[in-house]
Design a protein around this motif. Structure first.
Motif, mmCIF file in Angstrom:
data_model
loop_
_atom_site.group_PDB
_atom_site.id
_atom_site.type_symbol
_atom_site.label_atom_id
_atom_site.label_comp_id
_atom_site.label_asym_id
_atom_site.label_seq_id
_atom_site.Cartn_x
_atom_site.Cartn_y
_atom_site.Cartn_z
ATOM 1 N N GLN A 1 -92.326 93.349 2.451
ATOM 2 C CA GLN A 1 -91.429 94.443 2.834
ATOM 3 C C GLN A 1 -90.562 94.130 4.050
ATOM 4 N N LEU A 2 -90.376 92.843 4.386
ATOM 5 C CA LEU A 2 -89.439 92.515 5.456
ATOM 6 C C LEU A 2 -88.038 93.018 5.082
ATOM 7 N N PRO A 3 -87.291 93.545 6.043
ATOM 8 C CA PRO A 3 -85.980 94.144 5.739
ATOM 9 C C PRO A 3 -84.869 93.111 5.589
ATOM 10 N N ILE A 4 -85.164 91.987 4.935
ATOM 11 C CA ILE A 4 -84.154 90.964 4.674
ATOM 12 C C ILE A 4 -84.323 90.485 3.235
ATOM 13 N N THR A 5 -83.243 90.023 2.673
ATOM 14 C CA THR A 5 -83.282 89.434 1.337
ATOM 15 C C THR A 5 -82.576 88.088 1.395
ATOM 16 N N LEU A 6 -83.334 87.022 1.136
ATOM 17 C CA LEU A 6 -82.766 85.680 1.125
ATOM 18 C C LEU A 6 -82.098 85.431 -0.224
ATOM 19 N N ARG A 7 -81.007 84.691 -0.215
ATOM 20 C CA ARG A 7 -80.265 84.404 -1.436
ATOM 21 C C ARG A 7 -80.265 82.911 -1.733
ATOM 22 N N ASP A 8 -80.143 82.585 -2.998
ATOM 23 C CA ASP A 8 -80.087 81.194 -3.443
ATOM 24 C C ASP A 8 -79.053 81.136 -4.563
ATOM 25 N N ARG A 9 -77.802 80.891 -4.201
ATOM 26 C CA ARG A 9 -76.700 81.048 -5.155
ATOM 27 C C ARG A 9 -76.189 79.730 -5.732
ATOM 28 N N ASP A 10 -76.845 78.609 -5.410
ATOM 29 C CA ASP A 10 -76.448 77.329 -5.996
ATOM 30 C C ASP A 10 -77.151 77.148 -7.336
ATOM 31 N N GLU A 11 -76.387 76.927 -8.396
ATOM 32 C CA GLU A 11 -77.000 76.711 -9.703
ATOM 33 C C GLU A 11 -77.702 75.361 -9.729
ATOM 34 N N ASP A 12 -78.814 75.304 -10.463
ATOM 35 C CA ASP A 12 -79.666 74.120 -10.443
ATOM 36 C C ASP A 12 -78.916 72.858 -10.870
ATOM 37 N N HIS A 13 -78.123 72.940 -11.933
ATOM 38 C CA HIS A 13 -77.442 71.736 -12.423
ATOM 39 C C HIS A 13 -76.413 71.228 -11.419
ATOM 40 N N ALA A 14 -75.850 72.122 -10.610
ATOM 41 C CA ALA A 14 -74.802 71.740 -9.671
ATOM 42 C C ALA A 14 -75.355 71.025 -8.445
ATOM 43 N N ARG A 15 -76.664 71.032 -8.277
ATOM 44 C CA ARG A 15 -77.275 70.387 -7.105
ATOM 45 C C ARG A 15 -77.377 68.867 -7.264
ATOM 46 N N LEU A 16 -77.288 68.360 -8.482
ATOM 47 C CA LEU A 16 -77.466 66.928 -8.713
ATOM 48 C C LEU A 16 -76.373 66.133 -8.006
ATOM 49 N N ARG A 17 -76.764 65.040 -7.322
ATOM 50 C CA ARG A 17 -75.814 64.193 -6.608
ATOM 51 C C ARG A 17 -75.673 62.853 -7.309
ATOM 52 N N PRO A 18 -74.634 62.090 -7.007
ATOM 53 C CA PRO A 18 -74.417 60.807 -7.682
ATOM 54 C C PRO A 18 -75.592 59.845 -7.515
ATOM 55 N N ALA A 19 -75.834 59.069 -8.549
ATOM 56 C CA ALA A 19 -76.947 58.117 -8.524
ATOM 57 C C ALA A 19 -76.784 57.089 -7.416
ATOM 58 N N ALA A 20 -75.546 56.774 -7.063
ATOM 59 C CA ALA A 20 -75.294 55.766 -6.028
ATOM 60 C C ALA A 20 -75.799 56.209 -4.657
ATOM 61 N N ASP A 21 -76.063 57.496 -4.478
ATOM 62 C CA ASP A 21 -76.568 57.989 -3.200
ATOM 63 C C ASP A 21 -78.050 57.712 -3.010
ATOM 64 N N PHE A 22 -78.722 57.228 -4.063
ATOM 65 C CA PHE A 22 -80.175 57.041 -4.017
ATOM 66 C C PHE A 22 -80.548 55.686 -4.596
ATOM 67 N N SER A 23 -81.741 55.247 -4.243
ATOM 68 C CA SER A 23 -82.319 54.076 -4.889
ATOM 69 C C SER A 23 -83.078 54.537 -6.126
#
Length: 580
Positions: free
Chosen positions: A445-467
């Motif tokens: 019942q905390l008087p705040i509501t957190l939001r998460d508006r980034d769609e899951d598929h849109a979070r993926l980053r280019p493969a070159a950024d990772f090993s």
């Protein structure tokens, strides 16, 4: 340049037009259909759909009214496609069938103990003291059970009440009246060859007309997605968020078996921005269910949820129970975990979305059975009231919203509204601390509501950024490969049928996804449906092995180009889960 692309083709041509929202079918096929009339048609014989069916017939019996209710189920039998942990809270079942124990409901193993772990590394773990575990993860009064078996039992209760259940028939098209309201559904044609021609076994689909239609397809339902767009049901909601749940059923040594022991945990092997959690539940008959839920908002395209699960089982916390045991079944299914903030408007002219189709799972509890059942019961009460009032297919279902807001379902989901967003925003430790404070000290019942508006598929980053991730080879004792796993799911699809995994643009996997994301479909799919073969000199080839599909819907969710559309295969196809 690409050699070619297989799969994802609809009838008649290599790149045919397809109207994803209006169910384009051939007019000659539609003309061949027969139709059946019902008061209510329910799509999906899961906990939500069957609870709605049972409640409708109970109300009809109480008022001595005749009622025709039909449930259409794409699985070969009721329960064939049901996959869940599962620890079941009996609250909704108590309301639907107060005498469920006397009726023989398969809830035989009460939870005896809860344990929560944080896995720090491949060999280290911290067990959280019970006082530090959020209230939502305490399971006193709940049961370790097979949701598939519970659904089979619910199907028996529904049939005894007079519900007509049609397993093996996939609802493939939404039907509309002239005023735009939903009129019912049509089942898919049977006996269509991959090239669109009719085999000797061809049978046209059947139209199921109803005064009201309830959609209970489960997470990311194919028809539900169309209804969301057509009626703009998500206009006031956050984007839905998903996790991929992978599960195995094991026979283990009786000396290591503790009936009712429930173990949850998070941490290793998921690292960085990847999050999720594991479970290991001790069921009856010296069996345990073990699984991993990977949040599908992960950013690293090299990540393979299946392989993360396989190496996780080597951690001492899990290995202690599994070592020397035998894996007897395997499955995977996406779950809708956006909770309260991502709930769409469930009502539309002519019907409702219920259960995981609407996203009623309470991720704070990692439970969705009781919430799905309650949503189905509320829908049934609303529909029955509308039928009694003579509102056949009209727009009087707005009463559902009032009924929903007055229910314990609304209160429970509202109190857990910040659970997922906190984990996504603050990570496992920070989010866990926030959730402990909010759930245990403030009861949500905390008087705040957190939001998460980034769609899951849109979070993926280019493969070159990772090993790239070098996963260990399976040892055949605790860890296994995808194909032997799919074999244990009893997955089967009729040969020579149109591919049900439709590519909007057949060039995207090789031309776009491969150079940017190393084509992540070959890793996020837990069944080996998608493969890339070839080389730079000869060209790359994207292969769709649709016969392996577990109907988990991950590809429909996680594809970064949103190019893959999961559609219904021929009825009866897919997995056939025993005791899952």
């Amino acid at each position: 340049m690409p050699v070619g692309i297989l799969g994802g083709l609809r009838r008649g041509s290599a790149n045919p037009p397809y109207d994803y929202d209006n169910n384009k079918v051939f007019e000659e096929d539609r003309a061949m259909r027969e139709s059946m009339e019902f008061d209510v048609v329910i799509v999906g014989a899961g906990p939500a759909g069957l609870s709605a069916a049972c409640r409708l017939m109970q109300l009809a019996a109480e008022q001595e009214r005749a009622l025709e209710v039909c449930v259409v189920e794409k699985g070969s039998e009721v329960g064939a496609h049901i996959l869940s942990g599962a620890v079941i809270e009996p609250r909704a079942l108590d309301e639907l069938f107060p005498d469920w124990k006397e009726r023989g409901a398969p809830l035989n193993t009460p939870v005896s103990e809860d344990r929560l772990y944080l896995l720090k590394s491949a060999g280290q773990a911290i067990r959280l003291p019970d006082p530090l575990v959020p209230k939502t993860l305490h399971n006193q009064g709940n049961y370790v059970a097979s949701l598939g078996n519970l659904v089979r039992w619910l199907g028996e209760q529904a049939e005894q009440l007079g519900v007509q259940i049609f397993p093996g028939f996939a609802a493939a098209e939404v039907l509309y009246r002239e005023d735009g309201s939903v009129k019912g559904v049509a089942t898919g044609d049977m006996g269509v060859a991959a090239d669109g021609s009719r085999k000797d076994s061809f049978e046209p689909g059947i139209e199921l007309h109803a005064k009201y239609t309830l959609f209970a397809e489960g997470c990311r339902g194919h028809l539900g997605q169309q209804l969301r767009r057509r009626f703009e049901l998500e206009r006031n909601a956050d984007p839905q968020h998903y996790g991929l749940g992978i599960k195995e059923l094991w026979d283990i040594d009786s000396a290591r078996h503790q009936p009712g022991l429930v173990i949850h945990g998070s941490g290793w092997p998921l690292q960085g921005d990847a999050s999720g959690g594991f479970f290991l539940y001790h069921a009856e008959n010296n069996q345990v269910v073990v699984g991993l839920i990977v949040d599908l908002n992960y950013v690293n395209p090299w990540l393979s949820p299946f392989d993360e699960f396989q190496r996780m089982k080597h951690h001492p916390v899990l290995k202690h129970y599994l070592e020397g045991g035998k894996r007897v079944s395997y499955g995977a299914r996406a779950i809708a975990k956006g909770g309260f903030n991502a709930l769409p408007e469930m009502v539309f002219p002519g019907g409702l979305l219920i259960g995981c189709e609407a996203g009623t799972l309470n991720f704070a509890k990692i439970k969705g059975t009781h919430t799905a059942m309650k949503s189905g019961m509320l829908a049934a009460e609303t529909v029955f009231e509308a039928l009694v009032d003579g509102d056949e297919g009209g727009r009087a279902l707005e009463a559902f919203d009032e009924r929903f807001r007055a229910s314990w379902l609304y209160e429970e989901l509202y109190r857990s509204r910040n659970f997922g967003p906190a984990l996504h925003r603050f990570g496992a430790l920070g989010g866990g601390a926030f959730n402990f404070l909010e759930q245990s000290l403030f009861s949500g019942q905390l008087p705040i509501t957190l939001r998460d508006r980034d769609e899951d598929h849109a979070r993926l980053r280019p493969a070159a950024d990772f090993s790239s991730i070098a996963y260990p080879k399976p040892d055949g004792l605790l860890s296994f490969d995808k194909l032997s796993s799919v074999f244990l799911s009893n997955t089967n699809h009729a040969e020579n049928q149109p591919c049900h995994l439709v590519l909007k643009d057949a060039e995207v996997p090789v031309a776009s996804n491969l150079p940017c994301y190393a084509e992540p479909a070959q890793r996020y799919c837990p069944a080996g449906v998608y493969e890339v073969s070839g080389d730079e000199r000869e060209g790359w080839r994207f292969q769709v092995n649709a016969q392996n599909c577990l109907h988990c819907k991950t590809c429909d969710i996680k594809d970064p180009a949103q190019n893959i559309v999961w559609t219904t295969p021929e009825g009866g196809g897919g997995p056939n889960y025993p005791n899952m």
